[in-house]
Design an enzyme around this catalytic site. Structure first.
Site, PDB file in Angstrom:
ATOM      1  N   TRP A 107       0.863  -1.180   0.000  1.00  0.00           N
ATOM      2  CA  TRP A 107       0.000   0.000   0.000  1.00  0.00           C
ATOM      3  C   TRP A 107       0.893   1.222   0.000  1.00  0.00           C
ATOM      4  O   TRP A 107       1.814   1.317   0.810  1.00  0.00           O
ATOM      5  CB  TRP A 107      -0.933   0.047   1.215  1.00  0.00           C
ATOM      6  N   GLU A 157      -3.119  -2.855  -2.369  1.00  0.00           N
ATOM      7  CA  GLU A 157      -4.279  -2.237  -1.730  1.00  0.00           C
ATOM      8  C   GLU A 157      -4.572  -0.843  -2.271  1.00  0.00           C
ATOM      9  O   GLU A 157      -3.732   0.050  -2.224  1.00  0.00           O
ATOM     10  CB  GLU A 157      -3.999  -2.157  -0.219  1.00  0.00           C
ATOM     11  N   LYS A 177      -7.032   2.766  -2.513  1.00  0.00           N
ATOM     12  CA  LYS A 177      -7.677   3.681  -1.573  1.00  0.00           C
ATOM     13  C   LYS A 177      -8.320   4.805  -2.358  1.00  0.00           C
ATOM     14  O   LYS A 177      -7.798   5.245  -3.372  1.00  0.00           O
ATOM     15  CB  LYS A 177      -6.614   4.237  -0.613  1.00  0.00           C
ATOM     16  N   ASP A 214      -9.758  -2.988   1.536  1.00  0.00           N
ATOM     17  CA  ASP A 214      -9.897  -2.399   2.877  1.00  0.00           C
ATOM     18  C   ASP A 214     -11.257  -1.716   2.890  1.00  0.00           C
ATOM     19  O   ASP A 214     -11.517  -0.815   2.079  1.00  0.00           O
ATOM     20  CB  ASP A 214      -8.747  -1.400   3.091  1.00  0.00           C
ATOM     21  N   HIS A 225     -11.828   2.035   2.517  1.00  0.00           N
ATOM     22  CA  HIS A 225     -11.214   2.718   1.369  1.00  0.00           C
ATOM     23  C   HIS A 225     -12.130   2.945   0.176  1.00  0.00           C
ATOM     24  O   HIS A 225     -11.649   3.136  -0.926  1.00  0.00           O
ATOM     25  CB  HIS A 225      -9.991   1.925   0.897  1.00  0.00           C
ATOM     26  N   HIS A 238      -8.710  -6.164   4.411  1.00  0.00           N
ATOM     27  CA  HIS A 238      -8.306  -5.336   5.535  1.00  0.00           C
ATOM     28  C   HIS A 238      -9.598  -4.908   6.197  1.00  0.00           C
ATOM     29  O   HIS A 238     -10.295  -4.029   5.703  1.00  0.00           O
ATOM     30  CB  HIS A 238      -7.531  -4.106   5.065  1.00  0.00           C
ATOM     31  N   ASP A 250     -12.481   9.218   8.657  1.00  0.00           N
ATOM     32  CA  ASP A 250     -11.498   8.210   9.071  1.00  0.00           C
ATOM     33  C   ASP A 250     -11.848   6.828   8.527  1.00  0.00           C
ATOM     34  O   ASP A 250     -13.009   6.434   8.522  1.00  0.00           O
ATOM     35  CB  ASP A 250     -11.427   8.142  10.599  1.00  0.00           C
ATOM     36  N   ASP A 294     -10.220   4.094   9.758  1.00  0.00           N
ATOM     37  CA  ASP A 294      -9.516   3.136  10.612  1.00  0.00           C
ATOM     38  C   ASP A 294     -10.020   3.032  12.049  1.00  0.00           C
ATOM     39  O   ASP A 294      -9.226   2.910  12.968  1.00  0.00           O
ATOM     40  CB  ASP A 294      -8.021   3.472  10.599  1.00  0.00           C
ATOM     41  N   ASP A 334      -7.255  -4.083   9.981  1.00  0.00           N
ATOM     42  CA  ASP A 334      -6.478  -2.866   9.787  1.00  0.00           C
ATOM     43  C   ASP A 334      -7.211  -1.668  10.381  1.00  0.00           C
ATOM     44  O   ASP A 334      -8.109  -1.118   9.751  1.00  0.00           O
ATOM     45  CB  ASP A 334      -6.188  -2.624   8.300  1.00  0.00           C
TER      46      ASP A 334
END
Ligand code: RNT
Ligand code: ZN
Length: 422
Positions: A189, A230, A232, A263, A266, A290, A298, A300, A330
């Site tokens: 990533w 990965e 995003k 993810d 993302h 992920h 955010d 995460d 993640d």
């Protein structure tokens, strides 16, 4: 403290409830037990790593907020924390390391210099724990990443530096896989992107493609290494364009049969990662997940048992793809007990998979194929109130792992004895 006997008794009741729908809970538990979740080491210390004693996350368009006491400051502390986490989880998990977490022994080792020897003590530790390792190049928190570009940089010196770094991570990951007898997933990533509207997206994408081609020149046996990449949608400071978009990596991974890392923080907020699984698996052999939780800006927050994680698990199980989907966590949240963040997140994902394994999919499919949409909807709704937690508690209890609320007490105790004293 819940006693084993009463847990087993309530389990018998739950077992009957699912049996009425043709579901065997013992079999579901057996399948769940084979699912490994890769624990991301970076929740222990807010993505700092061990390159210098007080290393901190910088740049990369990612951020940790909060300073709850007790973060891990040394490899020993990180290991102890992960061992504690593992002791509170049923089943066998893996550990996912970032390149900045090497055992550098006080030596300054730049990213283009990392070697297997810096990770040998991790491999030895993993062997002792009986777990597999996964790996990641770290293309952020570094002066050569400060202008926002790494593998797609127009500065040839920087680009070459990052290519060398990622090449080395593949070599290290392959060695991890070889020594541990389970392939390591090495996930690429990069944060590359632009805060404001660029006019030359194309060159950056050509450069990223060229860098990947260079990185993958060396081949490693599949039994040792799995390469993932990965995408995003955007990051902090790269709102207008990310070089490694979903289309970019999907194109690259499909044409080179690499793993696509999804993810779930993302994508556009209403886009569902669960929906992508059955499509992508037609074109690549394996995926990497992920699992995270996006909240406004955010991507995460700690993963929880919500619609998104349920769909991801359901679609993996419905597609009979448990052996093709590598599951990793993640997220990084510095505002709560970090050990707790792992256990909450991992248990949530285990619950999501257990829920999927307890679904009478074939029966519901029959209604779907007959155009009986009310029946399909009704069953999906009814499944939500079946005694899933009772089955999960039994699974924990059988593995001598704290059941239900008991794990909270364990973490509070570890806080008093260990993390609170740091
Ligand atoms: C960032 C990506 C990436 C990182 C880790 C630390 O948006 O999700 O996977 O979180 O490499
Ligand atoms: Zn991620």
């Amino acid at each position: 403290m819940q006693d084993k006997q009463s847990i087993a008794k309530t389990y018998e009741y739950a077992k009957q409830q699912y049996a009425l729908l043709g579901i065997n809970t013992d079999e579901a538990i057996e399948k769940l037990d084979k699912i490994s979740i890769s624990l991301h080491c970076w929740q222990t210390d807010d993505v700092g790593g061990f390159e210098t004693p007080d290393a901190e996350l910088s740049g990369g368009g990612i951020q940790v907020t909060g300073n709850y006491p007790g973060k891990a400051r040394t490899i020993e502390q990180l290991k102890a924390d992960i061992e504690k986490v593992i002791s509170l989880l049923p089943g066998k998990q893996r550990l996912n390391l970032h390149a900045i977490y090497g055992d550098f022994k006080g030596e300054k080792v730049d990213r283009d210099q990392i070697e297997v020897k810096h990770f040998q003590s991790w491999i030895d530790w993993a062997k002792k724990q009986g777990i597999g390792l996964d790996f990641n190049p770290t293309c952020f928190s570094h002066p050569y990443a400060e202008d926002g570009f790494t593998l797609s940089s127009k500065n040839e010196k920087y680009r070459k530096f990052w290519v060398e770094h990622v090449k080395r991570t593949r070599k290290i990951a392959a060695e991890m896989g070889k020594q541990l007898g389970t392939p390591a997933v090495n996930n690429i990533w990069v944060p590359d992107g632009s805060k404001d509207v660029p006019v030359d997206r194309k060159t950056h994408r050509e450069l990223l493609k060229q860098s990947l081609d260079e990185i993958f020149e060396t081949e490693y046996p599949k039994e040792h290494l799995k390469d993932a990449m990965e995408s995003k949608l955007f990051g902090i400071g790269s709102e207008a364009m990310t070089v490694g978009s979903h289309e970019f990596y999907m194109g690259y991974a499909v044409s080179h049969n690499k793993l696509i890392c999804l993810d779930n923080g993302h994508f556009h907020p209403t886009e569902q990662v669960g929906d992508k699984i059955s499509s992508l698996l037609l074109f690549v052999d394996e995926l990497l997940l992920h699992i995270s939780r996006g909240v406004r800006w955010d991507s995460d927050h700690v993963a929880i048992y919500n619609d998104e994680t349920q769909l991801i698990a359901q679609e993996t199980v419905r597609a009979k793809a448990l052996d093709k989907v590598n599951i990793a966590l993640d997220y990084f949240d510095g505002s709560l007990n970090r050990i707790g963040a792992y256990v909450v997140g991992t248990r949530a994902i285990q619950l999501a998979f257990l829920n999927a394994l307890l679904e009478p999919t074939e029966m519901i499919k029959k209604y779907e194929n007959a155009g009986k949409n009310f029946e399909r909807l009704a069953y999906l709704e009814l499944m939500k109130t079946k005694p899933l937690g009772t089955v999960y508690n039994y699974y924990c209890s059988q593995n001598n792992i704290p059941v239900g609320e008991d794990y909270i007490t364990e973490i509070q105790k570890y806080e008093v004895d260990v993390t609170g004293k740091r």
